[in-house]
Motif scaffolding. Structure first.
Motif, mmCIF file in Angstrom:
data_model
loop_
_atom_site.group_PDB
_atom_site.id
_atom_site.type_symbol
_atom_site.label_atom_id
_atom_site.label_comp_id
_atom_site.label_asym_id
_atom_site.label_seq_id
_atom_site.Cartn_x
_atom_site.Cartn_y
_atom_site.Cartn_z
ATOM 1 N N ALA A 129 0.835 -1.202 0.000
ATOM 2 C CA ALA A 129 0.000 0.000 0.000
ATOM 3 C C ALA A 129 0.869 1.251 0.000
ATOM 4 N N ALA A 130 1.963 1.217 0.770
ATOM 5 C CA ALA A 130 2.866 2.368 0.828
ATOM 6 C C ALA A 130 3.531 2.605 -0.515
ATOM 7 N N ALA A 131 3.969 1.532 -1.160
ATOM 8 C CA ALA A 131 4.625 1.664 -2.458
ATOM 9 C C ALA A 131 3.663 2.239 -3.500
ATOM 10 N N ALA A 132 2.397 1.818 -3.430
ATOM 11 C CA ALA A 132 1.395 2.331 -4.373
ATOM 12 C C ALA A 132 1.160 3.819 -4.150
ATOM 13 N N LEU A 133 1.039 4.250 -2.890
ATOM 14 C CA LEU A 133 0.832 5.667 -2.597
ATOM 15 C C LEU A 133 2.049 6.491 -2.999
ATOM 16 N N TYR A 134 3.231 5.939 -2.730
ATOM 17 C CA TYR A 134 4.476 6.633 -3.096
ATOM 18 C C TYR A 134 4.535 6.850 -4.610
ATOM 19 N N ASP A 135 4.228 5.820 -5.378
ATOM 20 C CA ASP A 135 4.257 5.946 -6.842
ATOM 21 C C ASP A 135 3.241 6.980 -7.320
ATOM 22 N N CYS A 195 10.940 13.051 -4.115
ATOM 23 C CA CYS A 195 10.228 12.223 -3.130
ATOM 24 C C CYS A 195 11.084 11.027 -2.726
ATOM 25 N N GLY A 196 10.904 10.581 -1.513
ATOM 26 C CA GLY A 196 11.621 9.411 -1.019
ATOM 27 C C GLY A 196 10.686 8.484 -0.279
ATOM 28 N N LEU A 197 11.069 7.205 -0.202
ATOM 29 C CA LEU A 197 10.262 6.195 0.485
ATOM 30 C C LEU A 197 11.147 5.425 1.454
ATOM 31 N N VAL A 198 10.678 5.282 2.705
ATOM 32 C CA VAL A 198 11.392 4.446 3.680
ATOM 33 C C VAL A 198 10.406 3.457 4.281
ATOM 34 N N VAL A 215 7.832 9.671 2.205
ATOM 35 C CA VAL A 215 6.722 8.745 2.432
ATOM 36 C C VAL A 215 7.254 7.599 3.278
ATOM 37 N N ALA A 216 6.550 7.257 4.364
ATOM 38 C CA ALA A 216 7.029 6.215 5.278
ATOM 39 C C ALA A 216 5.901 5.270 5.642
#
Length: 678
Positions: free
Chosen positions: A485-491, A503-506, A531-532
């Motif tokens: 879900a996080a990866a989808a929102l980040y994309d 933007c970054g994702l952790v 985004v975390a």
């Protein structure tokens, strides 16, 4: 002695494994597996006077027509009429044809179940039945189950366990120490009998209070014994504040708050005393605990000893290291950093300097407790966010010195009413005020219809050079699903909404170096939107971060939301916390409303008690305390205070420590070591 659960009649290998799932391995553990509720079977209800849809009831009558129906292949329905002169009810069982041979027309039968109104008549589906009249059988226990176990399995096993306990009374937890208090009026076995099969709820409450008191008494006795053991050690008696500490305080670019001053005065008095300090400093994120810890470390260095600070993550350890280097700049204090990523050659030089005493303050992660880390003379141990470490990890660091002073820090405020339980052996200092000039983080609870406006506001802030966090919602108890879900929102955010922003994702599954690189880039300002997932520790001090968006805020607890909010507003700019919620229960709405209006972490912690149960308290197990069986820390606060007072009085008398240790072992099993080691 104790008996294995497999020694109870009727529990074979298959059922034994099912009991293991419930944490029940012995007869003692079974006796302490108390019911979650009770079914009232104390009075027989007249069938015709019992309203449909009410709670389950006990009825008794004469069996009339018995009929077995087979509406289709593979299904049988057994129907039976039970009447008592005031009315009749139809008892129904699905796919239990064997029950037919248990009943005969004209027999007297008692049944327990919920009466519903169906097809124009009263009906009771799958009731529990017993031949003959059953009047005043009391309250039947209802236990937490696992797949494959039934209430009857637990009830029969407990009845057998009570018979075993009657013959071998030493397996019943508890001892004379607690029973001298005046709170214990029942015989031990009687109290357990009344907890499982009470005749009345008044009897059950008396039994629960007695068992809860005895449990809390033993727990407090362990905590006080631990404190007494510490007090018998010869501590490092520090001299009054000297030129190093005075220079450190003069160099600070800000004035200490009253809370910081009071906390350090407590620490100062402890360190100048005869016994090792055991103190907890708690305060909100940003209240200045780190500076108080630095002052304590300056004091120990001034007295010729070394200090260590252990942080739960590498990110926080590096943050502390850099802040300490600034705080001690220009002073004759060398600060070192040890984490799992330090190159071997650099680590060897660091450890050599530590052994020789030329590094006076060492900051690091759990790498500090490795065997090859040897201090010249360790005098003070500081543990940051101590609930993140296990009991043995904290003890291992202290053992690197000779009875060093110990200071714990936490940004998760514990309500005053719980400090006796979680920190019964510690002195507690609380920092309630915040540094002057710190702006309150404006908090808003909004619905999903506001999402577009939120994104527009975030774009406006980032255009001004500010940075933002987005915390993704908890989807379920699965890190894999949450990560998807996080990866989808980040994309979605980086490709379409904020395509002109970095933007970054952790997330928790990233490799250490990869995670560190993203966090470093955010701290430098190279990444504007981070985004975390909910599992990531985002506790990096980024004064330029001014907005925290928590997506799916209804899924987070109060303490978690308050911790997340504390990640913004760390600079001079106005900061915002936006809680995006899709609704939820009345409890959820209340929780979010409190977040909007209350900004004091201590007040929120007290409010949190209204919504939670003691078993859900954040970090409870990590304090090394065993699970409580009869007591509830939240509703038994007054009982806890009484137990502590009585335990303290008991220790003043001529008691044998070995007797206490045996009692703790009997009560808590292996978990009792957590009461004596921390």
């Amino acid at each position: 002695m104790d008996f294995l659960i497999s020694q109870i009649k009727g529990i074979g290998t298959r059922k034994e494994k099912l009991f293991y799932r419930l944490g029940i391995h012995t007869v003692t553990e079974l006796l302490q597996y108390f019911p979650r509720e009770y079914e009232d079977r104390s009075h027989v209800q007249r069938i015709g006077e019992t309203p449909a849809g009410a709670a389950p009831v006990l009825i008794c009558g004469t069996v009339g027509m018995i009929q077995e129906v087979r509406p289709r292949r593979g299904m049988t329905i057994l129907k039976m009429v039970l009447s008592d002169g005031s009315g009749a009810v139809e008892l129904v069982w699905f796919n239990q044809p064997f029950k037919k041979r248990l009943f005969k027309t004209g027999m007297t039968l008692s049944a327990f179940g919920k009466i519903e109104w169906a097809y124009g008549r009263r009906q009771m589906n799958a009731p529990e039945t017993e031949p003959g009249p059953v009047q005043g059988s009391g309250f039947m226990p209802v236990y937490g189950l696992t797949d494959g176990l039934y209430q009857t399995d637990l009830r029969k096993a407990v009845q057998q366990a009570l018979k075993i306990a009657a013959q071998h009374r030493d397996i019943v937890p508890g001892w004379e120490g607690a029973r001298q208090s005046g709170y214990s009026v029942m015989e031990p076995l009687e109290a357990y009998q009344s907890m499982h099969f009470p005749v009345s709820m008044e009897e059950q409450q008396r039994a629960r209070q007695q068992l809860a008191f005895e449990e809390l008494f033993d727990m407090q006795l362990g905590l006080l014994l631990r404190r007494r053991r510490e007090g018998l050690q010869q501590g490092i008696k520090c001299a009054p504040n000297g030129p190093l500490l005075q220079s450190f305080i003069r160099k600070l670019p800000f004035a200490l708050t009253q809370g910081q001053t009071d906390a350090f005065l407590d620490i100062q008095a402890d360190m100048e005393g005869e016994t090792p300090m055991q103190r907890l400093v708690q305060g909100d994120v940003g209240s200045g605990k780190t500076v108080v810890a630095a002052m304590a470390l300056a004091k120990i260095v001034e007295n010729g000893y070394q200090g260590a600070l252990m942080a739960p993550t590498e990110i926080l350890a590096v943050q502390h290291y850099e802040e300490f280097r600034r705080l001690f700049h220009g002073l004759p204090v060398r600060v070192g950093l040890l984490t799992g990523r330090i190159p071997a050659k650099e680590k060897a030089g660091l450890l050599d300097a530590l052994r020789k005493g030329t590094i006076q303050i060492l900051i690091g992660t759990h790498a500090l407790i490795q065997k090859d880390v040897v201090f010249w003379d360790l005098g003070l141990v500081v543990t940051d966010e101590q609930h993140r470490f296990g009991v043995r990890q904290r003890a291992a660091l202290r053992q690197k010195g000779r009875a060093p002073h110990t200071l714990f820090m936490t940004a998760t405020p514990i309500p005053r009413t719980l400090t006796l339980s979680l920190y019964g052996d510690l002195d507690v200092s609380s920092i309630h005020d915040m540094p002057p000039g710190r702006k309150v983080v404006k908090t808003y609870v909004v619905g999903n219809t506001m999402r577009r406006r939120i994104y527009t506001f975030m774009e406006k802030l980032m255009a001004q050079g500010q940075q933002c966090y987005v915390v993704c919602p908890l989807v379920e108890e699965s890190e894999t699903v949450d990560l998807q879900a996080a990866a989808a929102l980040y994309d979605q955010l980086r490709i379409s909404v904020f395509k002109n922003r970095a933007c970054g994702l952790v997330h928790g599954r990233m490799a250490g170096k990869e995670k560190e690189a993203v966090m470093d880039a955010f701290q430098r300002g190279d990444i504007q939107l981070l985004v975390a997932t909910s599992v990531i520790e985002v506790g990096v001090n980024v004064p330029n971060a001014t907005l925290m968006l928590v997506d799916g805020a209804e899924r987070f607890g109060l303490a978690q939301l308050h911790q997340l909010r504390g990640r913004v507003g760390r600079g001079n700019l106005q900061a915002y916390c936006i809680l995006l919620s899709k609704g939820g229960s009345e409890e959820t709405r209340q929780r979010l409303q409190w977040m909007e209006t209350i900004h004091d972490g201590f007040v929120l912690a007290e409010k949190d008690l209204l919504l939670r149960r003691s078993g859900q308290l954040f970090g409870y197990a990590q304090h090394g305390l065993p699970d409580l069986k009869a007591a509830d820390i939240i509703r038994d606060v007054s009982l806890l205070a009484a137990a502590r007072d009585k335990a303290a009085d008991y220790l003043k008398g001529p008691v044998m420590e070995q007797t206490i240790l045996e009692a703790l072992q009997r009560r808590f099993g292996a978990a009792f070591e957590g009461l004596l080691k921390n």
